[in-house]
Design a protein around this motif. Structure first.
Motif, PDB file in Angstrom:
ATOM      1  N   CYS A 103       0.830  -1.211   0.000  1.00  0.00           N
ATOM      2  CA  CYS A 103       0.000   0.000   0.000  1.00  0.00           C
ATOM      3  C   CYS A 103       0.862   1.256   0.000  1.00  0.00           C
ATOM      4  O   CYS A 103       0.543   2.236  -0.673  1.00  0.00           O
ATOM      5  CB  CYS A 103      -0.948  -0.020   1.196  1.00  0.00           C
ATOM      6  N   ARG A 104       1.953   1.244   0.766  1.00  0.00           N
ATOM      7  CA  ARG A 104       2.872   2.385   0.760  1.00  0.00           C
ATOM      8  C   ARG A 104       3.426   2.614  -0.647  1.00  0.00           C
ATOM      9  O   ARG A 104       3.445   3.734  -1.144  1.00  0.00           O
ATOM     10  CB  ARG A 104       4.010   2.154   1.750  1.00  0.00           C
ATOM     11  N   GLY A 111       0.384   8.269  -6.628  1.00  0.00           N
ATOM     12  CA  GLY A 111      -0.092   9.589  -6.228  1.00  0.00           C
ATOM     13  C   GLY A 111      -1.532   9.605  -5.757  1.00  0.00           C
ATOM     14  O   GLY A 111      -2.128  10.663  -5.613  1.00  0.00           O
ATOM     15  N   VAL A 112      -2.118   8.431  -5.499  1.00  0.00           N
ATOM     16  CA  VAL A 112      -3.486   8.365  -4.992  1.00  0.00           C
ATOM     17  C   VAL A 112      -3.453   7.982  -3.518  1.00  0.00           C
ATOM     18  O   VAL A 112      -2.483   7.414  -3.032  1.00  0.00           O
ATOM     19  CB  VAL A 112      -4.362   7.357  -5.776  1.00  0.00           C
ATOM     20  N   VAL A 113      -4.533   8.283  -2.816  1.00  0.00           N
ATOM     21  CA  VAL A 113      -4.686   7.824  -1.442  1.00  0.00           C
ATOM     22  C   VAL A 113      -5.065   6.345  -1.509  1.00  0.00           C
ATOM     23  O   VAL A 113      -5.946   5.958  -2.277  1.00  0.00           O
ATOM     24  CB  VAL A 113      -5.783   8.613  -0.697  1.00  0.00           C
ATOM     25  N   VAL A 114      -4.398   5.526  -0.721  1.00  0.00           N
ATOM     26  CA  VAL A 114      -4.727   4.113  -0.658  1.00  0.00           C
ATOM     27  C   VAL A 114      -5.356   3.846   0.709  1.00  0.00           C
ATOM     28  O   VAL A 114      -4.804   4.220   1.738  1.00  0.00           O
ATOM     29  CB  VAL A 114      -3.472   3.228  -0.857  1.00  0.00           C
ATOM     30  N   ALA A 115      -6.524   3.224   0.692  1.00  0.00           N
ATOM     31  CA  ALA A 115      -7.222   2.850   1.924  1.00  0.00           C
ATOM     32  C   ALA A 115      -7.236   1.331   2.002  1.00  0.00           C
ATOM     33  O   ALA A 115      -7.872   0.663   1.199  1.00  0.00           O
ATOM     34  CB  ALA A 115      -8.648   3.396   1.921  1.00  0.00           C
ATOM     35  N   SER A 116      -6.503   0.782   2.954  1.00  0.00           N
ATOM     36  CA  SER A 116      -6.415  -0.668   3.127  1.00  0.00           C
ATOM     37  C   SER A 116      -7.438  -1.090   4.181  1.00  0.00           C
ATOM     38  O   SER A 116      -7.507  -0.500   5.252  1.00  0.00           O
ATOM     39  CB  SER A 116      -4.995  -1.034   3.570  1.00  0.00           C
TER      40      SER A 116
END
Length: 164
Positions: A103-104, A111-116
């Protein structure tokens, strides 16, 4: 799958039986988590802001844990879109910690927000618990996108590995 010999030996009673199925699951989870930590991509933490939140409001009052990875973006740029990451592991293995490196890396490189999402695992939670948690997380992220700093009009992406 049989338990490793050392585990089977420690768990055998006088009858020489295999360890209980749940113990085998726990051993597999521990091995999977160790493998994830050893194989995780290395990224620079100064390139991300990471925070844990709980998506509240699921039926039964249970929350769904999420870890958000915000890339370091220019203040002049529009807010980034968001991708919901569902970890792999056959709905039995995996965790937020196990998906952390992927995810990091995804957040930094895209360049997107990743929500795990930390969905419920089998066998403790039967089908379709994992699917319900992922669906609820996606709906919650969409409803709260402005307050979480995601792009207000771009679609929410869905991604994952293996079962995710």
């Amino acid at each position: 799958a049989r338990a490793p010999p050392a585990v089977a030996k420690r768990c055998r009673g006088s009858g020489g039986a295999e360890p209980p199925p749940m113990l085998r699951v726990l051993v597999c989870r521990a091995a999977y988590e160790l493998g994830c930590r050893l194989m995780a991509p290395r990224v620079h933490d100064d390139e991300l802001r990471v925070c844990d939140v709980v998506a509240e409001g699921m039926d039964g009052g249970r929350g769904v844990p999420l870890r958000l990875y915000y890339p370091d973006v220019s203040p002049c740029r529009e807010p980034p879109p968001c991708v919901l990451w569902c970890h792999g592991g056959g709905f039995v293995l995996g965790s937020l910690a196990c998906a952390d490196g992927q995810c990091r890396q995804l957040a930094i490189q895209s360049g997107v927000v990743v929500a795990s999402v930390a969905y419920r695992l089998a066998p403790e939670s039967g089908f379709p618990a994992a699917h319900d948690d992922c669906r609820f997380a996606a709906e919650w992220l969409w409803r709260h996108r402005a307050g979480l700093g995601f792009h207000p009009t771009q679609a929410l992406g869905l991604a994952g590995d293996s079962a995710g």
